[in-house]
Motif scaffolding. Structure first.
Motif, PDB file in Angstrom:
ATOM      1  N   GLY A   1      70.614  21.562  65.647  1.00  0.00           N
ATOM      2  CA  GLY A   1      71.570  22.469  66.302  1.00  0.00           C
ATOM      3  C   GLY A   1      71.140  22.777  67.727  1.00  0.00           C
ATOM      4  N   SER A   2      69.838  22.922  67.921  1.00  0.00           N
ATOM      5  CA  SER A   2      69.328  23.172  69.264  1.00  0.00           C
ATOM      6  C   SER A   2      69.429  21.912  70.120  1.00  0.00           C
ATOM      7  N   ALA A   3      69.048  20.784  69.533  1.00  0.00           N
ATOM      8  CA  ALA A   3      69.004  19.541  70.312  1.00  0.00           C
ATOM      9  C   ALA A   3      70.396  19.015  70.653  1.00  0.00           C
ATOM     10  N   VAL A   4      71.274  18.986  69.662  1.00  0.00           N
ATOM     11  CA  VAL A   4      72.606  18.437  69.908  1.00  0.00           C
ATOM     12  C   VAL A   4      73.461  19.491  70.597  1.00  0.00           C
ATOM     13  N   GLY A   5      73.899  19.175  71.786  1.00  0.00           N
ATOM     14  CA  GLY A   5      74.692  20.134  72.530  1.00  0.00           C
ATOM     15  C   GLY A   5      75.410  19.432  73.653  1.00  0.00           C
ATOM     16  N   LEU A   6      75.621  20.162  74.720  1.00  0.00           N
ATOM     17  CA  LEU A   6      76.310  19.586  75.869  1.00  0.00           C
ATOM     18  C   LEU A   6      75.539  18.390  76.418  1.00  0.00           C
ATOM     19  N   GLY A   7      74.219  18.423  76.221  1.00  0.00           N
ATOM     20  CA  GLY A   7      73.381  17.329  76.705  1.00  0.00           C
ATOM     21  C   GLY A   7      73.837  15.986  76.149  1.00  0.00           C
ATOM     22  N   ASN A   8      74.275  15.977  74.904  1.00  0.00           N
ATOM     23  CA  ASN A   8      74.669  14.725  74.262  1.00  0.00           C
ATOM     24  C   ASN A   8      76.082  14.300  74.623  1.00  0.00           C
ATOM     25  N   ILE A   9      77.000  15.257  74.597  1.00  0.00           N
ATOM     26  CA  ILE A   9      78.408  14.873  74.687  1.00  0.00           C
ATOM     27  C   ILE A   9      78.936  14.963  76.119  1.00  0.00           C
TER      28      ILE A   9
ATOM     29  N   PHE B   1      73.488  27.726  84.089  1.00  0.00           N
ATOM     30  CA  PHE B   1      74.544  26.732  84.341  1.00  0.00           C
ATOM     31  C   PHE B   1      75.091  26.110  83.061  1.00  0.00           C
ATOM     32  N   TYR B   2      74.294  26.163  81.995  1.00  0.00           N
ATOM     33  CA  TYR B   2      74.758  25.648  80.699  1.00  0.00           C
ATOM     34  C   TYR B   2      75.984  26.436  80.251  1.00  0.00           C
ATOM     35  N   SER B   3      75.924  27.741  80.507  1.00  0.00           N
ATOM     36  CA  SER B   3      77.022  28.616  80.106  1.00  0.00           C
ATOM     37  C   SER B   3      78.299  28.325  80.903  1.00  0.00           C
TER      38      SER B   3
ATOM     39  N   PHE C   1      63.901  14.988  77.852  1.00  0.00           N
ATOM     40  CA  PHE C   1      63.417  16.348  77.606  1.00  0.00           C
ATOM     41  C   PHE C   1      64.576  17.288  77.298  1.00  0.00           C
ATOM     42  N   PHE C   2      65.575  17.236  78.178  1.00  0.00           N
ATOM     43  CA  PHE C   2      66.709  18.154  78.068  1.00  0.00           C
ATOM     44  C   PHE C   2      67.388  18.011  76.706  1.00  0.00           C
ATOM     45  N   THR C   3      67.689  16.775  76.350  1.00  0.00           N
ATOM     46  CA  THR C   3      68.490  16.563  75.152  1.00  0.00           C
ATOM     47  C   THR C   3      67.727  16.896  73.871  1.00  0.00           C
ATOM     48  N   LEU C   4      66.406  16.739  73.892  1.00  0.00           N
ATOM     49  CA  LEU C   4      65.646  17.077  72.687  1.00  0.00           C
ATOM     50  C   LEU C   4      65.124  18.517  72.729  1.00  0.00           C
ATOM     51  N   SER C   5      65.581  19.289  73.705  1.00  0.00           N
ATOM     52  CA  SER C   5      65.151  20.693  73.848  1.00  0.00           C
ATOM     53  C   SER C   5      63.638  20.803  74.007  1.00  0.00           C
ATOM     54  N   LEU C   6      63.053  19.888  74.780  1.00  0.00           N
ATOM     55  CA  LEU C   6      61.602  19.927  74.970  1.00  0.00           C
ATOM     56  C   LEU C   6      61.245  20.515  76.328  1.00  0.00           C
ATOM     57  N   GLY C   7      60.001  20.943  76.454  1.00  0.00           N
ATOM     58  CA  GLY C   7      59.541  21.468  77.734  1.00  0.00           C
ATOM     59  C   GLY C   7      59.956  22.919  77.948  1.00  0.00           C
ATOM     60  N   MET C   8      60.511  23.546  76.908  1.00  0.00           N
ATOM     61  CA  MET C   8      60.905  24.953  77.024  1.00  0.00           C
ATOM     62  C   MET C   8      60.294  25.782  75.923  1.00  0.00           C
ATOM     63  N   SER C   9      59.365  25.177  75.216  1.00  0.00           N
ATOM     64  CA  SER C   9      58.695  25.843  74.100  1.00  0.00           C
ATOM     65  C   SER C   9      59.630  26.208  72.970  1.00  0.00           C
ATOM     66  N   ASN C  10      60.844  25.680  73.057  1.00  0.00           N
ATOM     67  CA  ASN C  10      61.810  25.953  72.020  1.00  0.00           C
ATOM     68  C   ASN C  10      61.313  25.440  70.663  1.00  0.00           C
ATOM     69  N   MET C  11      60.782  24.235  70.684  1.00  0.00           N
ATOM     70  CA  MET C  11      60.313  23.642  69.427  1.00  0.00           C
ATOM     71  C   MET C  11      58.987  24.270  68.969  1.00  0.00           C
TER      72      MET C  11
ATOM     73  N   SER D   1      75.326  26.734  69.738  1.00  0.00           N
ATOM     74  CA  SER D   1      74.071  26.748  68.984  1.00  0.00           C
ATOM     75  C   SER D   1      72.892  26.380  69.884  1.00  0.00           C
ATOM     76  N   SER D   2      73.143  25.564  70.921  1.00  0.00           N
ATOM     77  CA  SER D   2      72.057  25.259  71.860  1.00  0.00           C
ATOM     78  C   SER D   2      71.782  26.454  72.766  1.00  0.00           C
ATOM     79  N   ALA D   3      72.857  27.100  73.229  1.00  0.00           N
ATOM     80  CA  ALA D   3      72.680  28.247  74.136  1.00  0.00           C
ATOM     81  C   ALA D   3      71.952  29.387  73.439  1.00  0.00           C
ATOM     82  N   ILE D   4      72.200  29.516  72.136  1.00  0.00           N
ATOM     83  CA  ILE D   4      71.496  30.563  71.395  1.00  0.00           C
ATOM     84  C   ILE D   4      69.996  30.319  71.429  1.00  0.00           C
ATOM     85  N   SER D   5      69.594  29.073  71.240  1.00  0.00           N
ATOM     86  CA  SER D   5      68.147  28.842  71.240  1.00  0.00           C
ATOM     87  C   SER D   5      67.577  28.970  72.651  1.00  0.00           C
ATOM     88  N   LEU D   6      68.407  28.672  73.667  1.00  0.00           N
ATOM     89  CA  LEU D   6      67.942  28.890  75.046  1.00  0.00           C
ATOM     90  C   LEU D   6      67.759  30.396  75.309  1.00  0.00           C
ATOM     91  N   SER D   7      68.736  31.196  74.889  1.00  0.00           N
ATOM     92  CA  SER D   7      68.674  32.638  75.176  1.00  0.00           C
ATOM     93  C   SER D   7      67.622  33.341  74.337  1.00  0.00           C
TER      94      SER D   7
HETATM   95  N1  PHE Z   1      69.182  20.117  73.928  1.00  0.00           N
HETATM   96  C1  PHE Z   1      70.311  20.860  74.359  1.00  0.00           C
HETATM   97  C2  PHE Z   1      71.430  19.894  74.745  1.00  0.00           C
HETATM   98  O1  PHE Z   1      71.251  18.712  74.728  1.00  0.00           O
HETATM   99  C3  PHE Z   1      69.984  21.771  75.508  1.00  0.00           C
HETATM  100  C4  PHE Z   1      68.879  22.714  75.188  1.00  0.00           C
HETATM  101  C5  PHE Z   1      67.689  22.633  75.821  1.00  0.00           C
HETATM  102  C6  PHE Z   1      68.999  23.684  74.189  1.00  0.00           C
HETATM  103  C7  PHE Z   1      66.634  23.475  75.467  1.00  0.00           C
HETATM  104  C8  PHE Z   1      67.964  24.519  73.851  1.00  0.00           C
HETATM  105  C9  PHE Z   1      66.753  24.422  74.494  1.00  0.00           C
HETATM  106  O2  PHE Z   1      72.514  20.303  75.049  1.00  0.00           O
END
Ligand code: PHE
Length: 457
Positions: free
Chosen positions: A23-31, A110-112, A231-241, A325-331
């Motif tokens: 849910g965190s990884a799949v988001g705007l980054g993919n589509i 900017f994601y928002s 990095f962006f698409t897998l939600s890495l580099g933000m300590s999210n994982m 669902s991605s923005a939630i994990s960012l926030s």
């Molecule tokens: N991985 C998300 C996307 O591809 C963006 C994201 C990055 C979400 C970091 C959460 C943490 O859209």
């Protein structure tokens, strides 16, 4: 996630973790993002570099972040500190966690805005705005949105309110349950779109564009963008994982989970790409139309296919959901930090984060109209600059720290114990985090910094 009898919450099972991480990884980054950067950087060769980056950097780093979280069993910063101290290193490594929070905040702004576009298109879909559309009418629809700062700011506010609502009131479990249903639904919908792609007569051209590498089209910047996007698409580099890993029970395999999430994420991106480029080629459009790509192509398909009205509504509903669902994990990263450091109650922390991120996001809104000529980084408006700065500089920088940390600082027996990997797998992983990732990331980082200082020709 369930609260077990012990103090820390834990994912109830493997599927719950996979779903939340997906849910965190799949988001705007993919589509939204993957197709448009693939279009901008020339197709097949770019996709190949991206896939190599996912395999050689993405998966090993996801494993690294999750294992730091599980071993540290705390907030990202504290997890870094504990794991460092356990190996006899300085607790100052907690900085890696803090830096990730800053990146999360900037990305959220900017994601928002793009999440807002998705809501606007859900609204259009409801109104039947795509019915009988042509390349021109669909193009105009998007240009009108970009030209109106007030309208865009409104949708941006709606998206931010959705995210902060969940984070502020802590209805996390509701979202998790929804993700479990909606993510598979999104998958089904993408399959329908891919099937539709084969009726357009341009699926061959789309597959060719995506999968036949033409290295003469690959630029150095393209390689760097592919790396940043991994990095962006897998939600890495933000300590999210790291945060997600801290709730992971011991019996779940980190390696298996990381590979599963990465594959799901990649498959979603590729399916979106196949569908989108089929429409592009079927209508004689240009693949390199930038951030508007998904919004200018799929509505055209919805407007001209049987059942397109309902499929369009369903698609944008899923897109909003995936972004949400991605923005939630960012926030959550930012809000949790505010609560921990300033001891503000959760709803207040969420309101504050939402308001400030919305206000900063207005700069991105304005960069498509009133401030279109204002370049923050040479050649890039504010929106593009923020994306560039976070994705291509901040995320690789944290990624580098994570790789060096698990590769060189953390004692090998601890990482082996945590990964429960056999000698070969552990060796493979340690080679990636010790050498391959740092070297590649350093190249990305150095080159991006270098080009960002150069005026664009
Ligand atoms: N991985 C998300 C996307 O591809 C963006 C994201 C990055 C979400 C970091 C959460 C943490 O859209």
């Amino acid at each position: 996630m369930t609260n077990s009898t012990t103090s820390a919450p834990h994912w109830s099972n493997r599927l719950a973790f996979i779903m939340a991480a997906t849910g965190s990884a799949v988001g705007l980054g993919n589509i939204w993002k993957f197709p448009f950067i693939t279009g901008e950087y020339g197709g097949g060769a770019f996709v190949m570099v991206y896939l190599v980056c996912i395999a050689l950097i993405g998966i090993p780093l996801m494993m690294a972040e999750i294992l730091i979280g599980r071993r540290g069993a705390s907030s990202p910063s504290l997890s870094f500190k504990r794991v460092a101290e356990e190996s006899g290193a300085t607790g100052a490594w907690s900085f890696a966690g803090t830096f990730g929070v800053l990146a999360s905040f900037l990305i959220l702004t900017f994601y928002s805005v793009v999440g807002g576009w998705a809501i606007a298109y859900l609204w259009h879909a409801f109104q039947g705005a795509f019915d009988g559309s042509t390349v021109k009418t669909i193009g105009d629809l998007f240009s009108q949105l970009l030209a109106s700062p007030v309208e865009m700011a409104g949708w941006h506010a709606a998206f931010m309110a959705l995210s902060m609502g969940v984070v502020g009131f802590g209805v996390h479990s509701g979202i998790e349950r929804a993700v479990t249903v909606l993510m598979p639904a999104m998958f089904v919908l993408l399959i329908i779109l891919v099937i539709y792609a084969f009726t357009t007569g341009a699926a061959g051209a789309s597959l060719d564009f995506l999968f036949t590498p033409n290295f003469s089209r690959l630029t150095t910047t393209g390689v760097l963008v592919a790396l940043g996007h991994a990095f962006f698409t897998l939600s890495l580099g933000m300590s999210n994982m790291v945060a997600y890993g801290s709730y992971l029970p011991r019996h779940i395999s980190i390696t298996g989970a990381s590979i599963t999430v990465s594959i799901l994420d990649t498959v979603v991106a590729l399916m979106a790409g196949i569908a989108i480029f089929s429409v592009v080629f079927a209508h004689g459009m240009q693949p390199s139309m930038g951030p508007g790509l998904v919004f200018k192509t799929l509505p055209l398909a919805f407007g001209n296919m049987t059942g397109g009205y309902l499929i369009g509504i369903a698609f944008f509903f899923m897109l909003v959901f995936a972004a949400w669902s991605s923005a939630i994990s960012l926030s959550e990263a930012v809000v949790a930090r505010l609560i921990a450091v300033y001891r503000i109650p959760r709803p207040k922390a969420a309101l504050l984060t939402g308001l400030v991120a919305w206000a900063v996001g207005l700069l991105s809104v304005l960069s498509f109209n009133k401030l279109a000529n204002f370049k923050l980084i040479p050649g890039k408006n504010i929106f593009d600059s923020l994306d560039f700065l976070t994705t291509n500089i901040m995320l690789p920088m944290t990624g580098l720290m994570v790789a060096l940390f698990v590769g060189w600082i953390m004692k090998k027996e601890y990482s082996r114990d945590e990964l429960e990997a056999g000698p070969t797998l552990h060796k493979l992983w340690i080679t990636c985090v010790r050498y391959i990732t740092p070297i590649l990331v350093l190249v990305v980082f150095a080159y991006n910094l270098y080009t960002s200082l150069l005026p664009k020709s």
